[in-house]
Design an enzyme around this catalytic site. Structure first.
Site, PDB file in Angstrom:
ATOM      1  N   GLY A  42       0.822  -1.213   0.000  1.00  0.00           N
ATOM      2  CA  GLY A  42       0.000   0.000   0.000  1.00  0.00           C
ATOM      3  C   GLY A  42       0.850   1.253   0.000  1.00  0.00           C
ATOM      4  O   GLY A  42       0.636   2.161   0.806  1.00  0.00           O
ATOM      5  N   ALA A  43       1.813   1.305  -0.923  1.00  0.00           N
ATOM      6  CA  ALA A  43       2.790   2.408  -0.906  1.00  0.00           C
ATOM      7  C   ALA A  43       2.485   3.472  -1.948  1.00  0.00           C
ATOM      8  O   ALA A  43       3.312   4.343  -2.189  1.00  0.00           O
ATOM      9  CB  ALA A  43       4.195   1.860  -1.100  1.00  0.00           C
ATOM     10  N   ASN A  44       1.304   3.420  -2.572  1.00  0.00           N
ATOM     11  CA  ASN A  44       1.002   4.397  -3.619  1.00  0.00           C
ATOM     12  C   ASN A  44       0.466   5.715  -3.063  1.00  0.00           C
ATOM     13  O   ASN A  44       0.359   6.698  -3.788  1.00  0.00           O
ATOM     14  CB  ASN A  44       0.002   3.818  -4.627  1.00  0.00           C
ATOM     15  CG  ASN A  44      -1.268   3.344  -3.976  1.00  0.00           C
ATOM     16  OD1 ASN A  44      -1.304   2.255  -3.405  1.00  0.00           O
ATOM     17  ND2 ASN A  44      -2.315   4.159  -4.025  1.00  0.00           N
ATOM     18  N   THR A  45       0.125   5.745  -1.772  1.00  0.00           N
ATOM     19  CA  THR A  45      -0.431   6.972  -1.188  1.00  0.00           C
ATOM     20  C   THR A  45      -0.207   6.942   0.330  1.00  0.00           C
ATOM     21  O   THR A  45       0.366   5.991   0.859  1.00  0.00           O
ATOM     22  CB  THR A  45      -1.940   7.097  -1.525  1.00  0.00           C
ATOM     23  OG1 THR A  45      -2.428   8.353  -1.048  1.00  0.00           O
ATOM     24  CG2 THR A  45      -2.757   5.989  -0.888  1.00  0.00           C
ATOM     25  N   GLY A  46      -0.671   8.002   1.003  1.00  0.00           N
ATOM     26  CA  GLY A  46      -0.653   8.031   2.475  1.00  0.00           C
ATOM     27  C   GLY A  46       0.724   7.863   3.086  1.00  0.00           C
ATOM     28  O   GLY A  46       1.740   8.261   2.506  1.00  0.00           O
ATOM     29  N   GLY A  83       2.323   5.125   3.558  1.00  0.00           N
ATOM     30  CA  GLY A  83       3.125   4.124   2.847  1.00  0.00           C
ATOM     31  C   GLY A  83       4.032   4.786   1.822  1.00  0.00           C
ATOM     32  O   GLY A  83       5.210   4.436   1.686  1.00  0.00           O
ATOM     33  N   SER A  90      -2.772   0.138  14.846  1.00  0.00           N
ATOM     34  CA  SER A  90      -3.432   1.391  15.206  1.00  0.00           C
ATOM     35  C   SER A  90      -3.827   1.380  16.671  1.00  0.00           C
ATOM     36  O   SER A  90      -4.029   0.317  17.272  1.00  0.00           O
ATOM     37  CB  SER A  90      -4.688   1.589  14.363  1.00  0.00           C
ATOM     38  OG  SER A  90      -5.458   2.655  14.871  1.00  0.00           O
ATOM     39  N   TYR A 112     -12.845  -2.978  12.161  1.00  0.00           N
ATOM     40  CA  TYR A 112     -11.530  -2.324  12.048  1.00  0.00           C
ATOM     41  C   TYR A 112     -10.693  -2.604  13.297  1.00  0.00           C
ATOM     42  O   TYR A 112      -9.519  -2.953  13.207  1.00  0.00           O
ATOM     43  CB  TYR A 112     -11.707  -0.817  11.840  1.00  0.00           C
ATOM     44  CG  TYR A 112     -10.397  -0.080  11.607  1.00  0.00           C
ATOM     45  CD1 TYR A 112      -9.629  -0.327  10.472  1.00  0.00           C
ATOM     46  CD2 TYR A 112      -9.925   0.862  12.526  1.00  0.00           C
ATOM     47  CE1 TYR A 112      -8.426   0.338  10.258  1.00  0.00           C
ATOM     48  CE2 TYR A 112      -8.730   1.535  12.319  1.00  0.00           C
ATOM     49  CZ  TYR A 112      -7.979   1.274  11.178  1.00  0.00           C
ATOM     50  OH  TYR A 112      -6.789   1.933  10.968  1.00  0.00           O
TER      51      TYR A 112
HETATM   52  N1  LIG Z   1      -4.343   7.673   8.812  1.00  0.00           N
HETATM   53  C1  LIG Z   1      -4.453   7.432  10.094  1.00  0.00           C
HETATM   54  O1  LIG Z   1      -4.859   8.302  10.853  1.00  0.00           O
HETATM   55  C2  LIG Z   1      -4.079   6.062  10.657  1.00  0.00           C
HETATM   56  C3  LIG Z   1      -4.216   5.847  12.040  1.00  0.00           C
HETATM   57  C4  LIG Z   1      -3.878   4.614  12.562  1.00  0.00           C
HETATM   58  C5  LIG Z   1      -3.418   3.610  11.729  1.00  0.00           C
HETATM   59  N2  LIG Z   1      -3.311   3.827  10.371  1.00  0.00           N
HETATM   60  C6  LIG Z   1      -2.841   2.702   9.514  1.00  0.00           C
HETATM   61  O2  LIG Z   1      -1.868   3.170   8.598  1.00  0.00           O
HETATM   62  C7  LIG Z   1      -1.848   2.325   7.439  1.00  0.00           C
HETATM   63  C8  LIG Z   1      -1.766   3.187   6.192  1.00  0.00           C
HETATM   64  O3  LIG Z   1      -2.928   3.952   6.076  1.00  0.00           O
HETATM   65  P1  LIG Z   1      -3.010   5.428   5.459  1.00  0.00           P
HETATM   66  O4  LIG Z   1      -3.499   6.306   6.547  1.00  0.00           O
HETATM   67  O5  LIG Z   1      -1.786   5.772   4.727  1.00  0.00           O
HETATM   68  O6  LIG Z   1      -4.263   5.207   4.460  1.00  0.00           O
HETATM   69  P2  LIG Z   1      -4.456   5.395   2.878  1.00  0.00           P
HETATM   70  O7  LIG Z   1      -3.962   6.724   2.449  1.00  0.00           O
HETATM   71  O8  LIG Z   1      -5.877   5.038   2.615  1.00  0.00           O
HETATM   72  O9  LIG Z   1      -3.495   4.254   2.277  1.00  0.00           O
HETATM   73  C9  LIG Z   1      -3.832   2.904   2.399  1.00  0.00           C
HETATM   74  C10 LIG Z   1      -3.058   2.078   1.386  1.00  0.00           C
HETATM   75  O10 LIG Z   1      -3.484   0.707   1.499  1.00  0.00           O
HETATM   76  C11 LIG Z   1      -3.806   0.234   0.208  1.00  0.00           C
HETATM   77  N3  LIG Z   1      -4.779  -0.856   0.202  1.00  0.00           N
HETATM   78  C12 LIG Z   1      -6.057  -0.849   0.640  1.00  0.00           C
HETATM   79  N4  LIG Z   1      -6.651  -2.015   0.357  1.00  0.00           N
HETATM   80  C13 LIG Z   1      -5.722  -2.793  -0.276  1.00  0.00           C
HETATM   81  C14 LIG Z   1      -5.720  -4.096  -0.834  1.00  0.00           C
HETATM   82  N5  LIG Z   1      -6.825  -4.861  -0.853  1.00  0.00           N
HETATM   83  N6  LIG Z   1      -4.583  -4.555  -1.401  1.00  0.00           N
HETATM   84  C15 LIG Z   1      -3.475  -3.793  -1.443  1.00  0.00           C
HETATM   85  N7  LIG Z   1      -3.412  -2.558  -0.951  1.00  0.00           N
HETATM   86  C16 LIG Z   1      -4.528  -2.062  -0.370  1.00  0.00           C
HETATM   87  C17 LIG Z   1      -4.335   1.447  -0.523  1.00  0.00           C
HETATM   88  O11 LIG Z   1      -4.315   1.222  -1.918  1.00  0.00           O
HETATM   89  P3  LIG Z   1      -5.354   2.020  -2.892  1.00  0.00           P
HETATM   90  O12 LIG Z   1      -4.871   3.430  -2.941  1.00  0.00           O
HETATM   91  O13 LIG Z   1      -5.248   1.297  -4.197  1.00  0.00           O
HETATM   92  O14 LIG Z   1      -6.690   1.897  -2.269  1.00  0.00           O
HETATM   93  C18 LIG Z   1      -3.336   2.494  -0.063  1.00  0.00           C
HETATM   94  O15 LIG Z   1      -2.144   2.390  -0.797  1.00  0.00           O
HETATM   95  C19 LIG Z   1      -3.101   1.452   7.535  1.00  0.00           C
HETATM   96  O16 LIG Z   1      -2.740   0.146   7.938  1.00  0.00           O
HETATM   97  C20 LIG Z   1      -3.930   2.117   8.627  1.00  0.00           C
HETATM   98  O17 LIG Z   1      -4.742   1.199   9.322  1.00  0.00           O
HETATM   99  C21 LIG Z   1      -3.605   5.036   9.834  1.00  0.00           C
END
Ligand SMILES: NC(=O)c1ccc[n+]([C@@H]2O[C@H](COP(=O)([O-])OP(=O)(O)OC[C@H]3O[C@@H](n4cnc5c(N)ncnc54)[C@H](OP(=O)(O)O)[C@@H]3O)[C@@H](O)[C@H]2O)c1
Ligand SMILES: *[C@@H]1O[C@H](CO)[C@@H](O)[C@H](O)[C@H]1NC(C)=O
Ligand SMILES: *[C@@H]1O[C@H](CO)[C@@H](O)[C@H](O)[C@H]1NC(C)=O
Length: 328
Positions: free
Chosen positions: A55-59, A61, A184, A209
């Site tokens: 999941g390294a294309n955004t956020g 990652g 998380s 979740y």
């Molecule tokens: N943001 C927060 O506040 C927060 C807080 C606590 C924990 N986290 C954790 O941090 C991690 C990263 O999240 P983020 O905040 O960066 O969210 P994000 O911007 O939504 O990024 C999530 C990434 O996961 C990928 N993904 C989702 N479903 C997938 C699948 N079936 N197969 C492969 N890749 C998949 C997405 O790909 P697509 O772009 O193709 O959908 C995207 O690259 C997650 O594990 C999340 O639970 C985040």
């Protein structure tokens, strides 16, 4: 002269209002600093090493991948959307000046896709030094993966469980190596529903979740125990609350008044760069070389919730997961 006098006059007449504004501004800055959390200070280089991030294309990652590339690693972005992944890879190559950044297809909602990626990595890569299980989906409707698992448990936990186990031989061969699991704070209210693991009986998106993120911490703990003596170390973590796309399934369903209340908090939460710091710390910091199985937040160890420290639950979850993904 007259000008400074004017300012002094203004300051005297508005002393209270100015003090209030100053204190409020300083307070806001302090809260913002505090929310920003820890920063990874390690200067460790990763030349000659290979890092795979899901999941390294955004956020966060993508930010983590950029940091790994800046440290000189060969970086594999394992993503489900190849178009978005290629755009991210181009950006990372350009910003880091490191051309050794590649994309591979991985849909964690499909066990076949996980097996295909693992096979590709085993056949085509000579080493794997850091595996970062970062991808995640939060609070989606009641969806199923290709294999019929509840989506959040399937993607956040089961897909990564199979991926990690499939890459263990390569990680061991490359030791000292690391597995970093992005969990998380949401795990704290989590519970593993062993009698209804796919939440078929009553699906609640928050509950699902939390279960998946508790599973992340328990998996890290059990994996570390099983890897004792191999020099493959394991870390799970809470990255903070970050401005990313994670809310994509939740936000559109919130009523307007909740969105309005949430708005001012958006400026206080972490940027993706800040949100990536604890992952980076767990992946590279030299001080963690001989530590395994712990949970981190803001670039420091943290005690997770009691149910995340239960070894019997961790073992039971491992056995259930292994049978669900066909490893038992
Ligand atoms: N943001 C927060 O506040 C927060 C807080 C606590 C924990 N986290 C954790 O941090 C991690 C990263 O999240 P983020 O905040 O960066 O969210 P994000 O911007 O939504 O990024 C999530 C990434 O996961 C990928 N993904 C989702 N479903 C997938 C699948 N079936 N197969 C492969 N890749 C998949 C997405 O790909 P697509 O772009 O193709 O959908 C995207 O690259 C997650 O594990 C999340 O639970 C985040
Ligand atoms: C190894 O990489 C090559 C070139 O990218 C690819 O065609 C091949 O399918 C890969 N091997 C596996 C098992 O996926
Ligand atoms: C980790 O253990 C190795 C081998 O025992 C030792 O050489 C090294 O200094 C230790 N590193 C840290 C950071 O404790």
């Amino acid at each position: 002269m007259q000008y400074t006098e004017g300012i002094r006059d203004f300051a005297e007449r508005h002393a209270i209002a100015l003090s209030v504004a100053f204190v409020a501004g300083a307070g806001l800055l302090a809260v913002r600093r505090w929310m920003a959390g820890g920063v990874c200070r390690s200067k460790a280089r990763l030349d000659g090493k290979t890092v795979l991030i899901t999941g390294a294309n955004t956020g966060i990652g993508k930010e983590t991948a950029l940091d790994m590339a800046q440290r000189g690693a060969r970086v594999i972005l394992a993503c489900r959307d190849m178009t978005r992944a290629r755009i991210a890879a181009d950006e990372i190559r350009q910003k880091s000046g490191n051309g050794n950044v590649l994309v591979k297809k991985l849909d964690l909602a499909s066990l076949q896709s996980v097996r295909d990626l693992a096979k590709d990595v085993q056949e085509n890569e000579t080493r794997l030094d850091i595996l970062i299980n970062n991808a995640g989906i939060m609070m989606c409707p009641k969806w199923k993966t290709e294999d019929g698992f509840e989506m959040q448990f399937g993607v956040n936990h089961l897909g990564h469980f199979l991926l990690t186990n499939s890459l263990l031989d390569l990680l061991k061969k490359s030791a000292p190596s690391r597995v970093v699991i992005v969990s998380s704070l949401a795990h704290e209210k989590g519970h593993i529903h062993f009698d209804d693991i796919n939440l078929d009986k009553s699906y609640k998106r928050e509950q699902s979740y939390r279960q998946s993120k508790l599973a992340n911490v328990l998996f890290g703990r059990e994996l570390a125990a099983r890897l004792q003596g191999t020099d493959v170390t394991v870390y799970s973590l809470h990255p903070g609350v970050i401005r990313t796309e994670l809310g994509r399934h939740l936000l559109p369903t919130l009523p307007l008044w909740k969105k309005i209340i949430l708005k001012p908090f958006i400026m206080l939460i972490k940027s993706p760069w800040e949100g990536a710091q604890t992952t980076i710390y767990c992946a590279v910091d030299e001080s963690l070389a001989n530590v395994s199985g712990l949970y981190y937040s803001d670039c420091a160890p943290k005690t997770p919730a009691p149910q995340a420290l239960n070894d019997a639950t961790a073992k039971k979850l491992w056995d259930l997961s292994a049978s669900m993904v066909g490893l038992a």
